[in-house]
Structure formats: structure tokens, C-alpha cells
Design a protein around this motif. Structure first.
Motif, mmCIF file in Angstrom:
data_model
loop_
_atom_site.group_PDB
_atom_site.id
_atom_site.type_symbol
_atom_site.label_atom_id
_atom_site.label_comp_id
_atom_site.label_asym_id
_atom_site.label_seq_id
_atom_site.Cartn_x
_atom_site.Cartn_y
_atom_site.Cartn_z
ATOM 1 N N HIS A 1 20.456 5.677 0.108
ATOM 2 C CA HIS A 1 19.466 6.268 -0.791
ATOM 3 C C HIS A 1 18.371 6.915 0.053
ATOM 4 C CE1 HIS A 1 21.237 4.182 -4.265
ATOM 5 N NE2 HIS A 1 21.371 3.159 -3.453
ATOM 6 N N LEU A 2 17.937 8.075 -0.371
ATOM 7 C CA LEU A 2 16.863 8.763 0.334
ATOM 8 C C LEU A 2 15.569 8.604 -0.450
ATOM 9 C CD1 LEU A 2 16.451 10.508 2.894
ATOM 10 C CD2 LEU A 2 16.508 12.506 1.381
ATOM 11 N N TRP A 3 14.496 8.271 0.295
ATOM 12 C CA TRP A 3 13.184 8.051 -0.317
ATOM 13 C C TRP A 3 12.144 8.947 0.347
ATOM 14 C CZ3 TRP A 3 13.643 4.124 -3.987
ATOM 15 C CH2 TRP A 3 14.712 3.245 -3.823
ATOM 16 N N LEU A 4 11.136 9.308 -0.409
ATOM 17 C CA LEU A 4 9.924 9.858 0.181
ATOM 18 C C LEU A 4 8.866 8.770 0.040
ATOM 19 C CD1 LEU A 4 8.768 12.504 1.475
ATOM 20 C CD2 LEU A 4 7.551 12.791 -0.692
ATOM 21 N N VAL A 5 8.415 8.240 1.173
ATOM 22 C CA VAL A 5 7.440 7.149 1.169
ATOM 23 C C VAL A 5 6.053 7.732 1.430
ATOM 24 C CG1 VAL A 5 6.827 4.915 2.142
ATOM 25 C CG2 VAL A 5 9.226 5.626 2.069
ATOM 26 N N VAL A 6 5.113 7.413 0.556
ATOM 27 C CA VAL A 6 3.733 7.902 0.685
ATOM 28 C C VAL A 6 2.773 6.735 0.470
ATOM 29 C CG1 VAL A 6 4.416 10.183 -0.172
ATOM 30 C CG2 VAL A 6 3.477 8.491 -1.775
ATOM 31 N N ASP B 1 0.813 -1.219 0.000
ATOM 32 C CA ASP B 1 0.000 0.000 0.000
ATOM 33 C C ASP B 1 0.845 1.265 0.000
ATOM 34 O OD1 ASP B 1 -2.329 -1.476 0.014
ATOM 35 O OD2 ASP B 1 -2.483 -1.504 2.191
ATOM 36 N N LEU B 2 2.173 1.132 -0.121
ATOM 37 C CA LEU B 2 3.060 2.297 -0.066
ATOM 38 C C LEU B 2 3.809 2.474 -1.384
ATOM 39 C CD1 LEU B 2 4.628 1.907 3.504
ATOM 40 C CD2 LEU B 2 2.648 3.288 2.830
ATOM 41 N N HIS B 3 4.108 3.724 -1.692
ATOM 42 C CA HIS B 3 4.924 4.070 -2.861
ATOM 43 C C HIS B 3 6.212 4.731 -2.385
ATOM 44 C CE1 HIS B 3 6.297 5.875 -6.579
ATOM 45 N NE2 HIS B 3 6.288 7.064 -6.000
ATOM 46 N N HIS B 4 7.347 4.313 -2.957
ATOM 47 C CA HIS B 4 8.654 4.883 -2.623
ATOM 48 C C HIS B 4 9.125 5.767 -3.777
ATOM 49 C CE1 HIS B 4 8.395 1.545 0.185
ATOM 50 N NE2 HIS B 4 9.407 2.047 0.857
ATOM 51 N N GLU B 5 9.186 7.058 -3.536
ATOM 52 C CA GLU B 5 9.686 7.993 -4.548
ATOM 53 C C GLU B 5 11.190 8.188 -4.324
ATOM 54 O OE1 GLU B 5 9.103 10.611 -7.869
ATOM 55 O OE2 GLU B 5 7.826 9.079 -6.942
ATOM 56 N N PRO B 6 12.037 7.772 -5.265
ATOM 57 C CA PRO B 6 13.493 7.933 -5.078
ATOM 58 C C PRO B 6 13.895 9.396 -5.206
ATOM 59 C CG PRO B 6 13.011 7.059 -7.262
ATOM 60 C CD PRO B 6 11.703 7.116 -6.538
ATOM 61 N N LEU B 7 14.770 9.859 -4.315
ATOM 62 C CA LEU B 7 15.198 11.258 -4.317
ATOM 63 C C LEU B 7 16.657 11.398 -4.717
ATOM 64 C CD1 LEU B 7 13.294 12.487 -1.137
ATOM 65 C CD2 LEU B 7 12.591 12.618 -3.532
ATOM 66 N N PHE B 8 17.591 10.900 -3.912
ATOM 67 C CA PHE B 8 18.998 10.970 -4.279
ATOM 68 C C PHE B 8 19.796 9.978 -3.445
ATOM 69 C CE2 PHE B 8 18.394 14.315 -1.049
ATOM 70 C CZ PHE B 8 19.340 13.957 -0.111
ATOM 71 N N SER B 9 21.051 9.770 -3.844
ATOM 72 C CA SER B 9 21.984 8.922 -3.106
ATOM 73 C C SER B 9 23.029 9.802 -2.439
ATOM 74 C CB SER B 9 22.674 7.925 -4.044
ATOM 75 O OG SER B 9 21.726 7.087 -4.657
ATOM 76 N N TYR B 10 23.595 9.296 -1.351
ATOM 77 C CA TYR B 10 24.659 10.040 -0.672
ATOM 78 C C TYR B 10 25.601 9.048 0.009
ATOM 79 C CZ TYR B 10 21.675 9.319 3.462
ATOM 80 O OH TYR B 10 20.906 8.768 4.464
ATOM 81 N N PRO C 1 26.528 11.660 6.828
ATOM 82 C CA PRO C 1 26.599 12.059 5.415
ATOM 83 C C PRO C 1 27.703 13.105 5.218
ATOM 84 C CG PRO C 1 24.323 12.069 6.180
ATOM 85 C CD PRO C 1 25.182 11.892 7.389
ATOM 86 N N ALA C 2 28.504 12.935 4.187
ATOM 87 C CA ALA C 2 29.635 13.837 3.962
ATOM 88 C C ALA C 2 29.185 15.284 3.780
ATOM 89 C CB ALA C 2 30.421 13.364 2.746
#
Length: 297
Positions: free
Chosen positions: A267-272, A154-163, A241-242
């Protein structure tokens, strides 16, 4: 008692005659009077006194008016928000931030989003021991900024960026002359982390636990600025994080080391919730986040 009674008592207070109040509410005077008399009969108390054509509210009427003054504005605001939601222009965005350093990156993007979507109610929740998965599924929050995926249909993971994660040490530290580190280098140190359970701390899950090692001391620090100040003054080391050091006042007193075996990438995600993914304002949020420059770039 219902909303109609509150609207009537409010109109009677405003216009002070039955005729004017009935006209404002698009009722006949007899219908208005009958409705309120039925409530008076049910409760057993009068709400107004008549003096010729004019009327005045009794103490019971004043009590009912106080309720009307609290409730009716809330109803009007909610009705307006629901209309905006129906048009795809309104809603609520409560974001939980599990990647605490990433909140600094999120704020400019949210500022731009609020300018473009002024009808969206925006709030940011930062709780170190916050359990985002049940909060998302129970509608306590609407999105979560996190470095950890939450497997759920029931969740969606929107990929944002890597660090990249690096070990931060004071430039006076014994490791500062090196460019890399290993898990064994942490065993004689005071390790500084955010106050998060170990199962979500990369320094434990990716480095220490697989090697069967422990730091000499482990201290939790809830503020990034304080943590970097402690590192700079030789009071501990931290895996961070650097990009956190880019604009920090302590950057000239801290050295960053990469892992000797392989870079520690996150990896950073926005989960909705999946059902909210196609909302126009949620797509607008994704756009604002994608436009925000990643910290390491």
C-alpha cells in the motif's frame, strides 16, 4: 542596527536627498537624520557625505547598502509568503520519496498541483537512506511518499493505492517458464535491490528472512532503468512493482512471476503532519493524488 536602518540607506541611495528619502519612508527629515546619526555614533563611522541638497554614500554607506540589497528583497518575499499562508493559499511542500519507483507516478500529480497552487514552494527529496519520521517531526520535510506506515500520533497517513510485487527475471532465465516462485528459488541468484537497509526491503523481510535463506549474491542499484536493464540481460533478478514494466523499453525481455503462496500486496501512503492535514493546499494535494491514475489500473 535594524531593518529600519537598511530601509533608510536604501531610500537614500534611491532618492539621493534626505527630504525625498524621508517622504518615501513616511518619516520627517529630522527623524530620519537622527536615526542614522545615532547609528553612526554607535559604530563610529559616517554613512554619507552631503553636497548641497544631494548626498553620496561613503564606503561604509555602500557596505550597508549591499546588506540592504540582500536582506530587504528576502524580507519582502517572506512577508508575501506569510500573507499567503495566513490566507491558506501559500506554504511549503517538501516531499520525501521512499518508494523510489513511485516517483514516476508522483511527478504528474505534482505538476498538476503546482499549476493549481502556484504560491506553494514544491521540492522533492529522494534519499535512499533518508529517515522520514524524524524529518517530518522536525519540519525538514512536509510529506513522505512511502509503502511503510509510521506509527506516531502526530502524523496522518493518507491512503493512495495498492500494488502487487512480482519477481522480474530475464525471459532467458531458468524461472521464466514458470508463473510463480518461492523464497528458495532466490538462493542461487544475484538479487538486485535499491540501496535501502534490509529492514525495509520486502524481499528480505517477507520472503528470505522468514525462511532463513540468503541469495547467492546481493547487489544494490540506485536507478530503476539500470536495474531493469540488468534483469533483462540476465545479470540478476529483482522484486519490483509489476507496473514498472508497462512503459519500460526492456518489457519484452522480462518475465514477471507472482509468489506461489500468496500475492505480495503493498500500500502506498502519503504521510504528513496531522496539524497540516486540514490546510487548504494540503487538501488540494490529496485531491491531485487521488485524481492521478494508479499505476496498476
Amino acid at each position: 542596527m535594524d531593518i529600519a536602518h537598511l530601509r533608510i540607506i536604501h531610500a537614500l541611495h534611491q532618492y539621493q536627498t534626505l527630504g525625498a528619502a524621508a517622504e518615501a519612508l513616511c518619516l520627517t527629515q529630522s527623524a530620519l537624520s537622527h536615526r542614522m546619526k545615532a547609528l553612526e555614533h554607535e559604530i563610529g563611522i559616517a554613512f554619507w557625505n552631503k553636497q548641497g541638497q544631494r548626498l553620496s554614500l561613503t564606503p561604509a554607506g555602500q557596505e550597508l547598502l549591499r546588506l540592504a540589497l540582500r536582506v530587504l528583497p528576502e524580507i519582502a518575499i517572506t512577508r508575501s509568503r506569510l500573507k499567503l499562508m495566513a490566507d491558506g493559499r501559500g506554504g511549503r511542500l517538501h516531499v520525501a520519496v521512499e518508494c523510489l519507483p513511485c516517483a514516476q507516478w508522483l511527478n504528474p500529480a505534482l505538476t498538476r498541483f503546482m499549476q493549481e497552487w502556484s504560491a506553494i514552494d514544491v521540492d522533492v527529496v529522494s534519499q535512499y537512506r533518508f529517515s522520514a519520521l524524524p524529518a517530518l517531526l522536525s519540519y525538514q520535510i512536509d510529506a513522505c511518499l512511502t509503502p511503510d506506515q509510521m506509527p506516531h500520533g502526530d502524523l496522518h497517513h493518507e491512503p493512495l493505492f495498492s500494488y502487487r510485487l512480482c519477481l522480474a527475471v530475464s525471459k532467458q532465465h531458468r524461472l521464466a517458464t514458470r508463473q510463480t516462485f518461492t523464497a528458495s528459488d532466490l538462493t542461487d541468484e544475484t538479487l538486485l535491490t535499491y540501496p535501502v537497509e534490509r529492514s525495509r526491503l520486502d524481499v528480505f523481510t517477507q520472503l528470505l528472512q522468514p525462511a532463513g535463506l540468503e541469495p547467492r549474491h546481493h547487489k544494490t542499484v540506485g536507478d530503476t532503468e539500470l536495474m531493469l536493464g540488468m534483469v533483462a540481460s540476465g545479470r540478476g533478478i529483482a522484486l519490483l512493482p509489476a507496473w514498472l514494466l508497462e512503459r519500460n523499453a526492456c518489457r519484452d525481455r522480462i518475465a514477471l512471476l507472482t509468489h506461489a503462496v500468496q500475492p505480495l500486496e503493498k500500500h502506498l501512503w502519503l504521510v504528513v503532519r496531522a496539524e497540516d492535514r486540514q490546510q487548504a493546499w494540503m487538501q488540494g494535494l490529496f485531491t491531485c493524488l487521488r485524481q492521478q491514475k494508479p499505476p496498476d489500473s
